[in-house]
Design a protein around this motif. Structure first.
Motif, PDB file in Angstrom:
ATOM      1  N   ARG A 140      25.641  82.648  -0.501  1.00  0.00           N
ATOM      2  CA  ARG A 140      26.417  82.328   0.704  1.00  0.00           C
ATOM      3  C   ARG A 140      25.641  82.646   1.991  1.00  0.00           C
ATOM      4  O   ARG A 140      25.791  81.949   2.992  1.00  0.00           O
ATOM      5  N   CYS A 143      23.455  79.805   2.848  1.00  0.00           N
ATOM      6  CA  CYS A 143      24.261  78.696   3.348  1.00  0.00           C
ATOM      7  C   CYS A 143      24.577  78.912   4.836  1.00  0.00           C
ATOM      8  O   CYS A 143      24.475  77.983   5.643  1.00  0.00           O
ATOM      9  N   ARG A 144      24.930  80.128   5.211  1.00  0.00           N
ATOM     10  CA  ARG A 144      25.235  80.426   6.609  1.00  0.00           C
ATOM     11  C   ARG A 144      24.003  80.251   7.498  1.00  0.00           C
ATOM     12  O   ARG A 144      24.108  79.731   8.612  1.00  0.00           O
TER      13      ARG A 144
END
Length: 177
Positions: A140, A143-144
Motif C-alpha cells: 500500500r 501505491c500511495r
C-alpha cells in the motif's frame, strides 16, 4: 543516452547521486530491514554483495541501460534509492523503482526522490513518453507514492511465483502528466 549526462542532484532537501563503493556498508545495513526485504526481489545479504551490486550499477549506467541513485538526506545519511531501468534507445517507455531505508520512512523521501528522477528521465531520454512503476498489490505504501507522484494505476498483474507471489500493480506517468 550516455552516462555522462547530468544526474539528478537535489530534490526537496535530498541528494541523488550514483552509488559509490563507500556506500556498501550503508546499503547492506538498509537491506537487513525485514520490512524492506519483504518487498525486494533481490535483497543484499552483506557488504560484499553490496559492493558487487554497486559495481553492476556502474556498469549498467556506463552502457546506458540502468541508472541507480543513492538518495541521501542533507546529513549525508542514506535515505533510499531510486532507479531508472529497462532503458532502450528510442523506446517510448522505461521503468522506475525505489525504496526507502527504515530510519527515513515517514518523511516523504520516496515521493520527493521519485519526482526528481521522473523529471530527469523525461528531460534526458529522447523519445521517452511514459514511465512505468510496478509493485506488489499488497504494498500500500508504494501505491500511495505512485499516486502522490501522478503515476496512474494502469493495470493489475497476475501473480508470478516465486518472484512475485501476489498480484501486482503497474502505474504509468506520461510525459505530459
Amino acid at each position: 543516452m550516455t552516462a555522462t549526462r547530468p544526474v539528478p542532484d537535489t530534490a526537496s532537501g535530498l541528494l541523488l547521486r550514483p552509488w559509490r563503493a563507500t556506500d556498501a556498508a550503508a546499503l547492506a545495513a538498509a537491506h537487513r530491514d525485514d520490512a524492506m526485504r519483504r518487498w525486494l526481489t533481490d535483497p543484499l545479504d552483506d557488504e560484499a554483495g553490496a559492493r558487487r551490486w554497486i559495481d553492476e550499477q556502474r556498469t549498467a549506467a556506463e552502457r546506458g541501460e540502468r541508472f541507480s541513485f543513492a538518495v541521501l538526506e542533507e546529513t549525508g545519511e542514506l535515505a533510499g534509492q531510486v532507479v531508472l531501468r529497462e532503458i532502450r534507445p528510442g523506446a517510448p517507455t522505461a521503468e522506475v523503482g525505489y525504496w526507502t531505508a527504515a530510519p527515513a520512512r515517514g518523511r516523504r523521501v520516496a515521493p520527493r526522490a521519485l519526482e526528481a528522477l521522473t523529471g530527469w528521465a523525461f528531460t534526458v531520454l529522447d523519445g521517452l513518453t511514459a514511465l512505468e512503476l510496478t509493485h506488489q498489490e499488497s504494498n500500500r505504501a508504494s501505491c500511495r507514492v505512485a499516486e502522490r507522484c501522478r503515476y496512474a494505476l494502469d493495470r493489475v498483474l497476475a501473480p508470478w511465483p516465486p518472484r512475485y507471489p501476489g498480484p501486482g500493480h503497474v502505474h504509468v506517468r506520461h510525459r505530459d502528466g
